[in-house]
Design an enzyme around this catalytic site. Structure first.
Site, PDB file in Angstrom:
ATOM      1  N   ARG A 152      24.059   9.513 -14.148  1.00  7.84           N
ATOM      2  CA  ARG A 152      24.241  11.014 -14.092  1.00  7.84           C
ATOM      3  C   ARG A 152      25.727  11.373 -13.758  1.00  7.84           C
ATOM      4  O   ARG A 152      26.111  10.623 -13.149  1.00  7.84           O
ATOM      5  CB  ARG A 152      23.640  11.380 -13.206  1.00  7.84           C
ATOM      6  CG  ARG A 152      23.315  12.872 -12.713  1.00  7.84           C
ATOM      7  CD  ARG A 152      22.073  13.707 -12.626  1.00  7.84           C
ATOM      8  NE  ARG A 152      21.755  13.097 -11.123  1.00  7.84           N
ATOM      9  CZ  ARG A 152      20.037  13.566 -11.153  1.00  7.84           C
ATOM     10  NH1 ARG A 152      19.833  13.943 -11.622  1.00  7.84           N
ATOM     11  NH2 ARG A 152      19.946  12.511  -9.730  1.00  7.84           N
ATOM     12  N   ARG A 158       6.312  18.826  -3.589  1.00  9.56           N
ATOM     13  CA  ARG A 158       6.971  17.391  -3.578  1.00  9.56           C
ATOM     14  C   ARG A 158       5.772  16.917  -2.672  1.00  9.56           C
ATOM     15  O   ARG A 158       5.218  15.314  -2.865  1.00  9.56           O
ATOM     16  CB  ARG A 158       8.478  16.937  -2.903  1.00  9.56           C
ATOM     17  CG  ARG A 158       9.055  16.577  -4.217  1.00  9.56           C
ATOM     18  CD  ARG A 158      10.386  16.544  -3.394  1.00  9.56           C
ATOM     19  NE  ARG A 158      11.286  15.693  -4.062  1.00  9.56           N
ATOM     20  CZ  ARG A 158      11.816  15.579  -4.484  1.00  9.56           C
ATOM     21  NH1 ARG A 158      12.537  16.976  -5.104  1.00  9.56           N
ATOM     22  NH2 ARG A 158      12.757  15.049  -5.590  1.00  9.56           N
ATOM     23  N   LYS A 214      14.167  17.740 -15.077  1.00  9.33           N
ATOM     24  CA  LYS A 214      13.583  18.667 -14.508  1.00  9.33           C
ATOM     25  C   LYS A 214      14.735  19.643 -14.125  1.00  9.33           C
ATOM     26  O   LYS A 214      15.131  21.266 -14.872  1.00  9.33           O
ATOM     27  CB  LYS A 214      13.021  18.823 -12.823  1.00  9.33           C
ATOM     28  CG  LYS A 214      11.844  18.070 -12.402  1.00  9.33           C
ATOM     29  CD  LYS A 214      11.068  17.942 -11.294  1.00  9.33           C
ATOM     30  CE  LYS A 214      12.075  17.503 -10.817  1.00  9.33           C
ATOM     31  NZ  LYS A 214      12.504  15.639 -10.987  1.00  9.33           N
ATOM     32  N   ARG A 251      25.687  11.251  -7.460  1.00  3.69           N
ATOM     33  CA  ARG A 251      25.805  11.362  -5.890  1.00  3.69           C
ATOM     34  C   ARG A 251      25.149  10.052  -5.313  1.00  3.69           C
ATOM     35  O   ARG A 251      24.936   9.321  -5.955  1.00  3.69           O
ATOM     36  CB  ARG A 251      24.196  12.450  -6.186  1.00  3.69           C
ATOM     37  CG  ARG A 251      24.025  13.225  -7.100  1.00  3.69           C
ATOM     38  CD  ARG A 251      22.829  14.239  -7.342  1.00  3.69           C
ATOM     39  NE  ARG A 251      21.915  13.835  -6.342  1.00  3.69           N
ATOM     40  CZ  ARG A 251      20.049  14.302  -6.801  1.00  3.69           C
ATOM     41  NH1 ARG A 251      19.886  15.337  -7.634  1.00  3.69           N
ATOM     42  NH2 ARG A 251      19.905  13.503  -6.492  1.00  3.69           N
ATOM     43  N   ARG A 285      13.729   5.818  -3.567  1.00  4.81           N
ATOM     44  CA  ARG A 285      13.218   7.438  -4.558  1.00  4.81           C
ATOM     45  C   ARG A 285      11.774   6.690  -5.055  1.00  4.81           C
ATOM     46  O   ARG A 285      11.301   8.678  -4.807  1.00  4.81           O
ATOM     47  CB  ARG A 285      14.865   7.807  -5.388  1.00  4.81           C
ATOM     48  CG  ARG A 285      15.041   8.574  -3.645  1.00  4.81           C
ATOM     49  CD  ARG A 285      16.338   9.315  -4.806  1.00  4.81           C
ATOM     50  NE  ARG A 285      16.771  10.281  -5.700  1.00  4.81           N
ATOM     51  CZ  ARG A 285      17.447  10.458  -6.735  1.00  4.81           C
ATOM     52  NH1 ARG A 285      18.397   9.891  -6.818  1.00  4.81           N
ATOM     53  NH2 ARG A 285      16.922  11.473  -7.265  1.00  4.81           N
TER      54      ARG A 285
HETATM   55  P1  AP5 Z   1      18.055  15.776 -14.174  1.00  2.00           P
HETATM   56  O1  AP5 Z   1      17.768  17.483 -14.847  1.00  2.00           O
HETATM   57  O2  AP5 Z   1      19.442  16.036 -13.098  1.00  2.00           O
HETATM   58  O3  AP5 Z   1      16.264  15.468 -13.207  1.00  2.00           O
HETATM   59  P2  AP5 Z   1      16.214  15.643 -12.486  1.00  2.00           P
HETATM   60  O4  AP5 Z   1      14.638  15.672 -12.985  1.00  2.00           O
HETATM   61  O5  AP5 Z   1      16.870  17.173 -12.161  1.00  2.00           O
HETATM   62  O6  AP5 Z   1      16.413  15.000 -11.487  1.00  2.00           O
HETATM   63  P3  AP5 Z   1      16.856  14.745  -9.447  1.00  2.00           P
HETATM   64  O7  AP5 Z   1      17.498  13.338  -9.862  1.00  2.00           O
HETATM   65  O8  AP5 Z   1      18.118  15.698  -9.848  1.00  2.00           O
HETATM   66  O9  AP5 Z   1      15.973  15.513  -9.447  1.00  2.00           O
HETATM   67  P4  AP5 Z   1      14.944  14.731  -7.856  1.00  2.00           P
HETATM   68  O10 AP5 Z   1      14.027  15.472  -7.448  1.00  2.00           O
HETATM   69  O11 AP5 Z   1      15.552  13.432  -7.059  1.00  2.00           O
HETATM   70  O12 AP5 Z   1      16.714  15.422  -7.031  1.00  2.00           O
HETATM   71  P5  AP5 Z   1      16.440  16.655  -6.275  1.00  2.00           P
HETATM   72  O13 AP5 Z   1      17.485  16.832  -6.446  1.00  2.00           O
HETATM   73  O14 AP5 Z   1      15.500  17.843  -6.241  1.00  2.00           O
HETATM   74  O15 AP5 Z   1      18.414  14.516 -15.319  1.00  2.00           O
HETATM   75  C1  AP5 Z   1      18.580  13.327 -14.758  1.00  2.00           C
HETATM   76  C2  AP5 Z   1      20.198  12.969 -15.283  1.00  2.00           C
HETATM   77  O16 AP5 Z   1      19.255  12.358 -17.240  1.00  2.00           O
HETATM   78  C3  AP5 Z   1      21.372  13.338 -15.909  1.00  2.00           C
HETATM   79  O17 AP5 Z   1      22.190  12.267 -16.364  1.00  2.00           O
HETATM   80  C4  AP5 Z   1      21.149  14.670 -17.650  1.00  2.00           C
HETATM   81  O18 AP5 Z   1      22.409  14.244 -17.625  1.00  2.00           O
HETATM   82  C5  AP5 Z   1      20.193  13.654 -17.340  1.00  2.00           C
HETATM   83  N1  AP5 Z   1      18.583  14.222 -19.027  1.00  2.00           N
HETATM   84  C6  AP5 Z   1      18.700  14.817 -18.587  1.00  2.00           C
HETATM   85  N2  AP5 Z   1      17.218  15.120 -19.331  1.00  2.00           N
HETATM   86  C7  AP5 Z   1      17.744  14.193 -20.470  1.00  2.00           C
HETATM   87  C8  AP5 Z   1      16.919  14.022 -22.101  1.00  2.00           C
HETATM   88  N3  AP5 Z   1      15.743  14.667 -22.141  1.00  2.00           N
HETATM   89  N4  AP5 Z   1      17.643  12.813 -22.207  1.00  2.00           N
HETATM   90  C9  AP5 Z   1      18.147  11.721 -22.734  1.00  2.00           C
HETATM   91  N5  AP5 Z   1      19.154  12.282 -21.138  1.00  2.00           N
HETATM   92  C10 AP5 Z   1      17.937  13.679 -19.962  1.00  2.00           C
HETATM   93  O19 AP5 Z   1      16.334  16.114  -4.220  1.00  2.00           O
HETATM   94  C11 AP5 Z   1      17.585  15.399  -3.646  1.00  2.00           C
HETATM   95  C12 AP5 Z   1      16.908  14.398  -2.474  1.00  2.00           C
HETATM   96  O20 AP5 Z   1      16.815  16.364  -1.119  1.00  2.00           O
HETATM   97  C13 AP5 Z   1      15.537  14.085  -2.263  1.00  2.00           C
HETATM   98  O21 AP5 Z   1      15.703  12.534  -2.442  1.00  2.00           O
HETATM   99  C14 AP5 Z   1      15.190  14.607  -0.680  1.00  2.00           C
HETATM  100  O22 AP5 Z   1      16.039  13.998  -0.038  1.00  2.00           O
HETATM  101  C15 AP5 Z   1      15.804  16.435  -0.723  1.00  2.00           C
HETATM  102  N6  AP5 Z   1      14.582  17.090  -1.372  1.00  2.00           N
HETATM  103  C16 AP5 Z   1      14.785  17.714  -1.757  1.00  2.00           C
HETATM  104  N7  AP5 Z   1      13.554  18.856  -2.108  1.00  2.00           N
HETATM  105  C17 AP5 Z   1      12.914  18.170  -1.349  1.00  2.00           C
HETATM  106  C18 AP5 Z   1      11.506  19.135  -1.224  1.00  2.00           C
HETATM  107  N8  AP5 Z   1      10.913  19.501  -1.606  1.00  2.00           N
HETATM  108  N9  AP5 Z   1      10.964  17.838   0.211  1.00  2.00           N
HETATM  109  C19 AP5 Z   1      11.457  17.126   0.915  1.00  2.00           C
HETATM  110  N10 AP5 Z   1      12.445  16.173   0.628  1.00  2.00           N
HETATM  111  C20 AP5 Z   1      13.394  17.077  -1.100  1.00  2.00           C
END
Ligand code: AP5
Length: 220
Positions: A127, A88, A13, A160, A171
């Protein structure tokens, strides 16, 4: 365009939201990036969120809803946004509906990134993220030109804390329990579209752009 990117951690995403921001000028609103910035700053939100984020748990709904409410009225987001990481939980999705209704805005598309848990584990354990602006890399699938250094701004790359294998598994459990119902909440609406997120970054980007352009044509 008012968009939501939904999907499991590591589904891609953030990578696609950044590309869309660069290529189409639609601002990425990433709640994960906002929380990590608040944690570095040591603000009250950052202090409250730290323990949840590091353990891979969800930050309480009241904190997240207030954060988004404040973010969506900023000038850049008034013209459109890509929500990455929000909503979420069902209470977050219901709160977003109320926020948009009050502002007289509608959702143009909800893109669900469909991916297997197996691919997620490979993506998250490889990552690396840049310290300065959160640019995203993968050791194998999207490596930086110079090891450990961001191509875009030269800053240091780091892993991270919540990308440790045991935290990733937690997660994923949280995602299946709390966020999968949000996917079902939007699936019933006309704006919902599923993106096969297993392909490489450019392949997924073509699908994302194709879907968004089709929605824009429908809207015009
Ligand atoms: P990447 O693009 O980073 O994936 P992502 O879907 O953005 O994954 P995240 O881990 O950032 O999502 P998340 O939702 O768990 O974390 P967030 O930061 O929102 O890609 C991942 C890897 O794959 C990278 O290395 C990339 O290069 C590679 N890649 C991407 N696309 C590819 C492809 N097509 N082919 C090959 N490789 C590829 O949240 C973190 C924490 O914050 C949560 O755990 C929670 O504690 C808190 N939080 C955030 N939002 C909320 C909310 N709304 N409510 C409550 N808590 C929240």
């Amino acid at each position: 365009m008012n968009l939501i990117f939904l999907g499991a951690p590591g589904a891609g995403k953030g990578t696609q939201a950044r590309l869309l921001q660069e290529r189409e000028g639609i601002p990425q609103v990433s709640t994960g990036d906002m929380l990590r910035a608040a944690m570095v700053e040591g603000s009250p939100v950052g202090k409250r969120a730290k323990e949840y984020v590091e353990q891979g748990a969800l930050v309480p709904d009241d904190v997240m809803i207030a954060l988004i409410e404040e973010r969506l009225v900023r000038p850049d987001a008034r013209r459109g946004f890509v929500l990455d990481g929000f909503p979420r939980t069902l209470p977050q999705a219901e709160a977003l509906d109320r926020m948009l209704e009050r502002a007289g805005r509608v959702l143009d598309a909800v893109l669900y990134f469909d991916i297997s848990d197996e691919t997620i584990l490979r993506r998250l354990t490889g990552r690396w993220v840049c310290r300065k602006a959160g640019h995203i890399y993968h050791l194998e699938y999207n490596p930086p030109k110079a090891p450990g250094q961001c191509d875009a701004d030269g800053s240091e790359l780091y892993q991270r804390v919540d990308d440790r294998p045991e935290t990733v598994r937690h997660r994923l459990d949280v995602y299946h329990r709390e966020t999968q119902p949000v996917v079902e909440f939007y699936r019933r609406r006309g704006v919902f579209a599923t993106i096969d997120a297993e392909g490489d970054i450019e392949d997924v980007s073509r699908k994302v752009l194709g879907t968004i352009r089709a929605r824009m044509e429908l809207r015009a």
